[in-house]
Design a protein around this motif. Structure first.
Motif, mmCIF file in Angstrom:
data_model
loop_
_atom_site.group_PDB
_atom_site.id
_atom_site.type_symbol
_atom_site.label_atom_id
_atom_site.label_comp_id
_atom_site.label_asym_id
_atom_site.label_seq_id
_atom_site.Cartn_x
_atom_site.Cartn_y
_atom_site.Cartn_z
ATOM 1 N N LEU A 132 -24.939 99.845 -69.390
ATOM 2 C CA LEU A 132 -23.609 99.268 -69.063
ATOM 3 C C LEU A 132 -22.829 98.892 -70.201
ATOM 4 N N ASN A 133 -23.540 98.163 -71.075
ATOM 5 C CA ASN A 133 -22.996 97.779 -72.564
ATOM 6 C C ASN A 133 -22.667 98.960 -73.255
ATOM 7 N N SER A 134 -23.577 99.878 -73.271
ATOM 8 C CA SER A 134 -23.347 100.828 -74.256
ATOM 9 C C SER A 134 -22.022 101.634 -73.865
ATOM 10 N N CYS A 135 -21.896 101.827 -72.446
ATOM 11 C CA CYS A 135 -20.993 102.505 -71.696
ATOM 12 C C CYS A 135 -19.666 102.015 -72.159
ATOM 13 N N GLN A 136 -19.527 100.740 -72.041
ATOM 14 C CA GLN A 136 -18.181 99.891 -72.547
ATOM 15 C C GLN A 136 -17.986 100.029 -74.019
ATOM 16 N N GLN A 137 -19.106 100.056 -74.889
ATOM 17 C CA GLN A 137 -18.696 100.331 -76.255
ATOM 18 C C GLN A 137 -18.253 101.700 -76.334
ATOM 19 N N GLN A 138 -18.645 102.897 -75.731
ATOM 20 C CA GLN A 138 -18.260 104.112 -76.064
ATOM 21 C C GLN A 138 -16.637 104.062 -75.600
ATOM 22 N N LEU A 139 -16.509 103.498 -74.461
ATOM 23 C CA LEU A 139 -15.085 103.546 -74.070
ATOM 24 C C LEU A 139 -14.207 102.505 -74.900
ATOM 25 N N LEU A 140 -14.800 101.538 -75.383
ATOM 26 C CA LEU A 140 -14.099 100.821 -76.347
ATOM 27 C C LEU A 140 -13.639 101.729 -77.669
ATOM 28 N N THR A 141 -14.413 102.550 -78.065
ATOM 29 C CA THR A 141 -14.281 103.083 -79.421
ATOM 30 C C THR A 141 -13.467 104.332 -78.760
ATOM 31 N N LEU A 142 -13.126 104.984 -77.732
ATOM 32 C CA LEU A 142 -12.192 105.851 -77.409
ATOM 33 C C LEU A 142 -10.737 105.266 -77.236
ATOM 34 N N ALA A 143 -10.880 103.903 -76.716
ATOM 35 C CA ALA A 143 -9.591 103.102 -76.496
ATOM 36 C C ALA A 143 -9.071 102.959 -77.974
ATOM 37 N N GLU A 144 -9.896 102.501 -78.984
ATOM 38 C CA GLU A 144 -9.524 102.122 -80.337
ATOM 39 C C GLU A 144 -8.842 103.464 -81.034
ATOM 40 N N ASN A 145 -9.477 104.474 -80.883
ATOM 41 C CA ASN A 145 -9.215 105.675 -81.513
ATOM 42 C C ASN A 145 -7.948 106.285 -80.927
ATOM 43 N N ASN A 146 -7.347 105.775 -79.858
ATOM 44 C CA ASN A 146 -6.414 106.469 -79.331
ATOM 45 C C ASN A 146 -5.437 105.558 -78.589
ATOM 46 N N GLN A 147 -5.078 104.562 -79.621
ATOM 47 C CA GLN A 147 -4.041 103.474 -79.100
ATOM 48 C C GLN A 147 -2.635 103.993 -78.745
ATOM 49 N N GLU A 148 -2.288 105.072 -79.627
ATOM 50 C CA GLU A 148 -0.863 105.505 -79.908
ATOM 51 C C GLU A 148 -0.614 106.699 -78.587
ATOM 52 N N HIS A 149 -1.663 107.099 -77.989
ATOM 53 C CA HIS A 149 -1.293 107.969 -77.104
ATOM 54 C C HIS A 149 -1.082 107.335 -75.586
ATOM 55 N N ILE A 150 0.043 108.197 -75.113
ATOM 56 C CA ILE A 150 0.730 107.603 -73.988
ATOM 57 C C ILE A 150 0.913 108.887 -73.036
ATOM 58 N N LEU A 151 0.294 108.451 -71.758
ATOM 59 C CA LEU A 151 0.282 109.501 -70.457
ATOM 60 C C LEU A 151 0.895 108.922 -69.298
ATOM 61 N N PRO A 152 1.204 109.690 -68.383
ATOM 62 C CA PRO A 152 1.728 108.939 -67.145
ATOM 63 C C PRO A 152 0.724 108.239 -66.388
ATOM 64 N N GLY A 153 1.079 107.160 -65.828
ATOM 65 C CA GLY A 153 0.325 106.302 -64.816
ATOM 66 C C GLY A 153 0.778 106.661 -63.578
ATOM 67 N N TYR A 154 -0.177 106.654 -62.640
ATOM 68 C CA TYR A 154 0.101 107.155 -61.303
ATOM 69 C C TYR A 154 -0.120 106.026 -60.098
ATOM 70 N N THR A 155 0.643 106.115 -59.193
ATOM 71 C CA THR A 155 0.374 105.338 -57.943
ATOM 72 C C THR A 155 0.631 106.670 -56.775
ATOM 73 N N HIS A 156 -0.004 106.710 -55.749
ATOM 74 C CA HIS A 156 -0.094 107.648 -54.703
ATOM 75 C C HIS A 156 -0.253 109.156 -55.527
ATOM 76 N N LEU A 157 -0.897 109.342 -56.731
ATOM 77 C CA LEU A 157 -0.936 110.524 -57.478
ATOM 78 C C LEU A 157 0.434 111.025 -57.758
ATOM 79 N N GLN A 158 1.332 109.968 -57.718
ATOM 80 C CA GLN A 158 2.805 110.553 -58.117
ATOM 81 C C GLN A 158 2.990 109.878 -59.626
ATOM 82 N N ARG A 159 3.676 110.483 -60.320
ATOM 83 C CA ARG A 159 3.816 109.619 -61.845
ATOM 84 C C ARG A 159 4.707 108.516 -61.393
#
Ligand code: ARG
Length: 459
Positions: A132-159
């Protein structure tokens, strides 16, 4: 040879033996059974059952057996023994003769199996926490490398409102953190030693149960023998922790399957974690993620299965309890492989930045901002909400985003709207306005990333 032949006139039928034997699956407990037996040999030596020399011989033979098993040189799988406990004792008897026949003094397979399973579970909990710790580290690296990217957030699978991709990554880190803490809690409760409880009523030999517990790395002995031999709460707790975590993993998989779809196209998964179609040459399917999502079912099944098995069991040990193992072994294995697979998928993700931005701009995700803008100008929120809704309706008719409407068009809905509305409607502005702890703004996201980097260490 069964451990209990004396009272029987006839041997087991083949059908009964095959039905009753647990060696085909409980052989996984062999190292724990040896470890527990070494602990027990010390305890009965101190109680005067074995001489020191006998205990030392027994311990050495058990260590040799452990090495033989680890080297894959034993016949455990083909031996035909009833269960792992019978096999270990039989092997020991082959080595030591009659001395080995003293090992089971004061012990029952009931307290033995409960101890073995706790030892095994404890080890697996540590391995799962690492995964679980490794998985968190991999996600953290993904987050760190992609801080600028913006995408739609959804509720009800509607933007709904735009978010940073890194913020999405951090949401899953939170979930995996909780999964890990559930295991840490469960580990504390499972770390009590049943050995010394006998079959159900305690043992008559003068065993120092505190010392025995300590020698096996437990925090202390289980204090009620009936409960000790029949309690499988620790298995349930692992199965629940696995179910909750698999639920998180399946949501994670579902999000990524959607992000990777032709319709969203926010990310591209690597070739290394996808597969093709035998018929449609263009296909690249997210099999790894679909399997993670799919495997959730059997893990829930194991939890449900054991809950039902345990319900209404009379005190104390019943053979029904042998049914605890296969679901546990299967679950722990599947959960672990899903965590490893999730990490592999994370490492393969590429963000399609332009497409994410475009989608975040579409869908009128800045309508809340327009309402807030009017609130800043003194309009009550309910009225501002209504005005903004009318602007959206108009913009949809014009097939334009709100920020492409001219000022005179916007003013039709409220004279309070001025030129200064345009920067407010910009994507980065409205994302970074969520500048509060827990929000998707640049600052809180990078603060949390830094905090995690500090707590989780480097990947
Ligand atoms: N294979 C058994 C189990 O897994 C070991 C305990 C057997 N105890 C007994 N009283 N038959 O539960």
């Amino acid at each position: 040879m069964a451990l209990w032949g004396g009272r029987f006139k006839t041997a087991s039928s083949d059908i009964f033996k095959e039905f009753n034997d647990s060696l085909p699956f409980d052989h996984l407990l062999v190292q724990q059974d040896i470890q527990g037996s070494i602990g027990w040999s010390k305890a009965i030596q101190q109680a005067g059952v074995l001489t020191l020399e006998e205990q030392q011989q027994m311990e050495q033979a058990l260590l040799d057996l452990s090495a033989k098993v680890a080297a894959g040189e034993s016949d455990i799988l083909t031996s035909g023994a009833e269960d792992v406990h019978s096999w270990v004792e039989a092997e020991l008897t082959t080595q030591l003769g009659d001395i080995a026949r003293k090992l089971h003094t004061g012990r029952s397979r009931n307290d033995q199996v409960a101890t073995d399973l706790r030892l095994w579970s404890r080890e697996q909990v540590d391995i799962l926490i690492d995964a679980l710790n490794s998985c968190q580290q991999q996600l953290l690296t993904l987050a760190e490398n992609n801080q600028e990217h913006i995408l739609p957030g959804y509720t009800h699978l509607q933007r709904a409102q735009p978010i940073r991709f890194a913020h999405w990554c951090l949401a899953y880190i939170e979930m995996f953190k909780r999964d890990s803490s559930r295991l840490t809690d469960a580990r504390k409760r499972m770390n009590q030693c049943p050995l010394g409880s006998g079959a159900l009523a305690g043992t008559t030999y003068d065993i120092d149960r505190y010392e025995l517990a300590q020698s096996l790395g437990f925090d202390g002995p289980c204090v009620n023998s009936l409960d000790a031999v029949s309690d499988r709460d620790f298995v349930l707790e692992i199965l629940f922790a696995a179910s909750a975590s698999m639920m998180h993993l399946s949501r994670f998989a579902e999000d990524l399957i959607f992000f990777n779809s032709g319709e969203a196209n926010f990310i591209t998964l690597g070739d290394q974690v996808t597969s093709g179609s035998s018929l449609m040459p263009q296909k690249k399917n997210p099999d790894a993620l679909e399997l993670i999502r799919g495997k959730c079912g059997r893990v829930y099944g194991a939890l449900q299965g054991l809950l039902v098995t345990l319900k209404g069991l009379p005190m104390a040990y019943n053979k029904d309890l042998q049914e605890d193992k296969e679901g546990l072994f299967e679950t722990v294995g599947q959960w672990h492989s899903c965590l490893v697979m999730a990490g592999e998928v994370i490492n393969s993700i590429e963000i399609n930045s332009a497409r994410c931005q475009k989608a975040a701009r579409e869908g009128y995700a800045n309508a809340t901002e327009l309402a807030d803008y009017l609130v800043d100008k003194g309009v009550p929120f309910r009225t501002a909400h209504e005005i903004s809704g009318q602007v959206v309706l108009y913009a949809i008719k014009q097939q334009e985003p709100i920020e492409s409407l001219r000022l005179d068009e916007l003013k039709q809905f409220s004279p309070l709207i001025e030129q200064d509305v345009y920067p407010v409607l910009e994507l980065e502005y409205l994302v970074d306005k969520r500048n509060i702890l827990g929000g998707t703004g640049k600052q809180p996201v990078s603060n949390i990333i830094a905090q995690y980097r500090h707590n989780l260490g480097t990947s």
